[in-house]
Design a protein around this motif. Structure first.
Motif, PDB file in Angstrom:
ATOM      1  N   UNK A 113      41.503  89.876   4.776  1.00  0.00           N
ATOM      2  CA  UNK A 113      40.682  89.043   5.674  1.00  0.00           C
ATOM      3  C   UNK A 113      40.953  89.401   7.129  1.00  0.00           C
ATOM      4  N   UNK A 114      42.247  89.568   7.472  1.00  0.00           N
ATOM      5  CA  UNK A 114      42.601  89.932   8.841  1.00  0.00           C
ATOM      6  C   UNK A 114      42.016  91.286   9.224  1.00  0.00           C
ATOM      7  N   UNK A 115      42.134  92.274   8.323  1.00  0.00           N
ATOM      8  CA  UNK A 115      41.617  93.611   8.605  1.00  0.00           C
ATOM      9  C   UNK A 115      40.100  93.584   8.764  1.00  0.00           C
ATOM     10  N   UNK A 116      39.429  92.853   7.899  1.00  0.00           N
ATOM     11  CA  UNK A 116      37.968  92.759   7.971  1.00  0.00           C
ATOM     12  C   UNK A 116      37.531  92.079   9.261  1.00  0.00           C
ATOM     13  N   UNK A 117      38.230  91.030   9.661  1.00  0.00           N
ATOM     14  CA  UNK A 117      37.891  90.313  10.888  1.00  0.00           C
ATOM     15  C   UNK A 117      38.070  91.200  12.112  1.00  0.00           C
ATOM     16  N   UNK A 118      39.182  91.942  12.145  1.00  0.00           N
ATOM     17  CA  UNK A 118      39.438  92.832  13.267  1.00  0.00           C
ATOM     18  C   UNK A 118      38.418  93.967  13.316  1.00  0.00           C
ATOM     19  N   UNK A 119      38.070  94.535  12.164  1.00  0.00           N
ATOM     20  CA  UNK A 119      37.092  95.619  12.116  1.00  0.00           C
ATOM     21  C   UNK A 119      35.722  95.140  12.606  1.00  0.00           C
ATOM     22  N   UNK A 120      35.345  93.918  12.256  1.00  0.00           N
ATOM     23  CA  UNK A 120      34.062  93.387  12.708  1.00  0.00           C
ATOM     24  C   UNK A 120      34.061  93.164  14.217  1.00  0.00           C
ATOM     25  N   UNK A 121      35.205  92.788  14.798  1.00  0.00           N
ATOM     26  CA  UNK A 121      35.287  92.655  16.253  1.00  0.00           C
ATOM     27  C   UNK A 121      35.057  94.007  16.920  1.00  0.00           C
ATOM     28  N   UNK A 122      35.654  95.067  16.358  1.00  0.00           N
ATOM     29  CA  UNK A 122      35.449  96.409  16.916  1.00  0.00           C
ATOM     30  C   UNK A 122      33.989  96.810  16.814  1.00  0.00           C
ATOM     31  N   UNK A 123      33.363  96.459  15.713  1.00  0.00           N
ATOM     32  CA  UNK A 123      31.944  96.796  15.513  1.00  0.00           C
ATOM     33  C   UNK A 123      31.058  96.060  16.521  1.00  0.00           C
ATOM     34  N   UNK A 124      31.371  94.795  16.766  1.00  0.00           N
ATOM     35  CA  UNK A 124      30.569  94.006  17.704  1.00  0.00           C
ATOM     36  C   UNK A 124      30.717  94.506  19.136  1.00  0.00           C
ATOM     37  N   UNK A 125      31.926  94.907  19.503  1.00  0.00           N
ATOM     38  CA  UNK A 125      32.145  95.404  20.858  1.00  0.00           C
ATOM     39  C   UNK A 125      31.525  96.779  21.072  1.00  0.00           C
TER      40      UNK A 125
END
Length: 598
Positions: A303-315
């Protein structure tokens, strides 16, 4: 410190039935006590040994007689205290700025003083230093650093006091704005840029705030939280990116707390994968993000990895060089053992070969029960002690899969010894005799000579103490008299794959490999701690073995004759051992020299 003096001029005796006419009142804060205060307690914990006068009579009482053989290091060096090792240090992660505790960068509460504060970030600025100039980065590039560069981060924050009952209810905001400067230095940054960063920080620092140096891969929690779980280290230099053979890039995921999670770029190779964490595989030309979870990861880690990856994608930071916007990036998520074909194409393993230590077929050691511990074993400062290395992001509420890096071992004073406790296996990591290039080149040129183990008597004695410490540590920890888990020695530069995969990334140290190979070790060699210890503790050798040079490893050169059997000793010395050791030490030496036992 508040001081009060009453009737200073009045003389008081050292011994009296009444209180003195004057005294000193002082306040001491925890962890910053003065030496005068510590000296009032006979058992105050300290790393300093008691200082005694050279004229101290007690020192001379223990001095051996001139007729006796002085004790050697083999006799005086003892294994480390395993009871102290087993006591886990509960020191919380705490960044101290301007003598103020800021904890992990967001909150601090002292249960003893019953007061604390929130740490509120007001502003953030990031500068990239290059060619004697600084360039301020846009907000989308915050936290995107390169391993060959240097950055300055200006953190503006304030402390907001909270209630003394730790109810997290904020008091009225009466604190001032504070400034701190973080100087982040990449591993491959040039010395000129590192020096420039210190100068630039001084020029920028109008508020006279503290400067904190941050070394790549040793970032503090208070630093990582500034970037809200998106901190990423890319390989290379920001303005001088080298052309790559493939558009794919690989990043390993680290961290256990949401705002402290971060990514490191690795070479695209399946050997760099780890079953206990997640990886992000990116193709910036085709706008692809593939998130891969190892078989040993927990639901919380995923969950943590997925959340962080989505933040990178959004930025959609420019450092990833995507050819499009956020909505153009395709995102795929998968688990080890259930990869899509696109993943294998990305890491160039069309035969689906796993070149890392995969946990797919190791079901017994799948779930971690505790965070790995590492102890540095050394007698560098006198007694043989075990100094525990602390994980900078440690948390009592989380188990870390990768708390340490390869540099934690290789940056120690060499040759080093480290005890590594994974809970399912114990390792002794043995370093190498660090020599200059000229000395190593001479040894390589004479590599046809018989290669043997290290001959330094201190290091050999340290190894013996280290192996005994490992055995005592396990028996004391488990309360068992038998060894039920593997206990192995691994050698620097020659580490086997199961050991290498205890760390998030690894590269072979060529110098360490060459040195240990010259001493007879081989790639992937693992020796049993018990077997090697038994060899080092041999009590008897033949006459020929003791006259050979170099001596067998583990033999105390100050008493070579003691390793002879009683029969061989009588044959060579024409007397018994008891008769020999009854002689003055100088006479023993004169007898041993012509016989070849000196």
């Amino acid at each position: 410190m508040l001081q009060m003096f009453v009737n200073k001029n009045e003389q008081t005796s050292q011994i009296d039935t009444k209180r003195p006419a004057w005294c000193i009142f002082g306040k001491q804060n925890q962890n910053v006590e003065t030496l005068l205060f510590k000296g009032k307690f006979y058992d105050w914990p300290s790393n300093f040994q008691e200082i005694k006068s050279v004229l101290d009579v007690g020192t001379n009482l223990n001095k051996p007689s001139s007729t006796q053989r002085p004790p050697s290091i083999v006799e005086t060096l003892k294994p480390a205290d395993v009871y102290k090792m087993l006591v886990k240090q509960n020191n919380p992660v705490n960044m101290i700025l301007e003598q103020i505790n800021t904890g992990r960068g967001r909150y601090w509460y002292d249960s003893i003083e019953m007061r604390g504060h929130h740490v509120q970030t007001i502003g953030l600025n990031v500068w990239h230093l290059s060619e004697n100039e600084r360039h301020e980065l846009s907000k989308t590039s915050y936290g995107q650093f390169y391993s060959d560069d240097v950055y300055i981060v200006r953190w503006k924050y304030k402390l907001i006091p909270i209630g003394n009952d730790n109810t997290l209810e904020r008091k009225t905001d009466i604190s001032r704005d504070r400034i701190a400067y973080w100087i982040w230095q990449g591993i491959n940054a040039s010395p000129n840029e590192k020096g420039l960063s210190a100068l630039m920080a001084i020029l920028l620092n109008e508020e006279k705030g503290p400067h904190i140096h941050v070394i790549q891969e040793h970032e503090e929690a208070a630093f990582l939280q500034l970037f809200d779980g998106t901190f990423t280290i890319h390989m290379g230099k920001r303005n001088q990116l080298k052309p790559k053979k493939t558009p794919w890039r690989l990043y390993v995921f680290l961290g256990e707390i949401d705002v402290e999670t971060h990514w490191w770029e690795l070479n695209v190779n399946s050997a760099n994968l780890r079953s206990r964490t997640s990886f992000l595989l990116i193709n910036n030309i085709e706008n692809l993000m593939l998130l891969w979870h190892g078989y040993g990861t927990t639901d919380e880690q995923q969950i943590l990895a997925s959340k962080s990856a989505m933040k990178l994608r959004e930025r959609c930071s420019e450092e990833f060089h995507f050819d499009g916007q956020t909505e153009d990036i395709e995102f795929f998520e998968m688990e080890e053992g259930d990869e899509i074909e696109l993943f294998w194409d990305g890491i160039n393993e069309r035969n689906h070969e796993r070149r890392y230590y995969s946990l797919l077929n190791v079901r017994s050691n799948l779930k971690l029960s505790s965070t790995m511990r590492i102890f540095h074993l050394s007698s560098l400062h006198g007694p043989f002690v075990a100094q525990e290395l602390l994980y900078p992001l440690r948390s009592p509420d989380h188990i870390s899969s990768f708390p340490f890096t390869q540099s934690d071992l290789y940056e120690l004073h060499q040759p080093a010894l480290c005890l590594i406790d994974t809970d399912t296996e114990l390792y002794i990591w043995q370093g190498w005799h660090d020599q200059s290039d000229d000395e190593l080149g001479l040894q390589l040129a004479n590599a046809n000579l018989l290669a043997r183990g290290p001959r330094d008597i201190r290091f050999t004695t340290e190894r013996r103490c280290g192996f005994r410490t490992a055995i005592d540590y396990y028996k004391t920890k488990t309360g068992s008299s038998t060894i039920d888990i593997p206990m192995s020695i691994v050698y620097a530069g020659l580490e086997p794959i199961d050991f290498v995969n205890l760390f998030p990334k690894w590269s072979v140290n060529i110098k360490a490999r060459q040195q240990n190979q010259l001493e007879g070790k081989s790639v992937n060699q693992k020796d049993s701690i018990i077997d090697v210890l038994n060899e080092l503790c041999r009590e008897q050798y033949s006459i020929e073995e003791l006259r050979a040079r170099p001596l067998p490893e583990g033999v105390d050169p100050s008493k070579i004759e003691s390793y002879l059997s009683n029969a061989d000793f009588q044959k060579e010395f024409r007397m018994t051992k008891d008769e020999f050791y009854a002689l003055p030490y100088w006479k023993q030496t004169n007898i041993k020299k012509p016989l070849g036992f000196f």
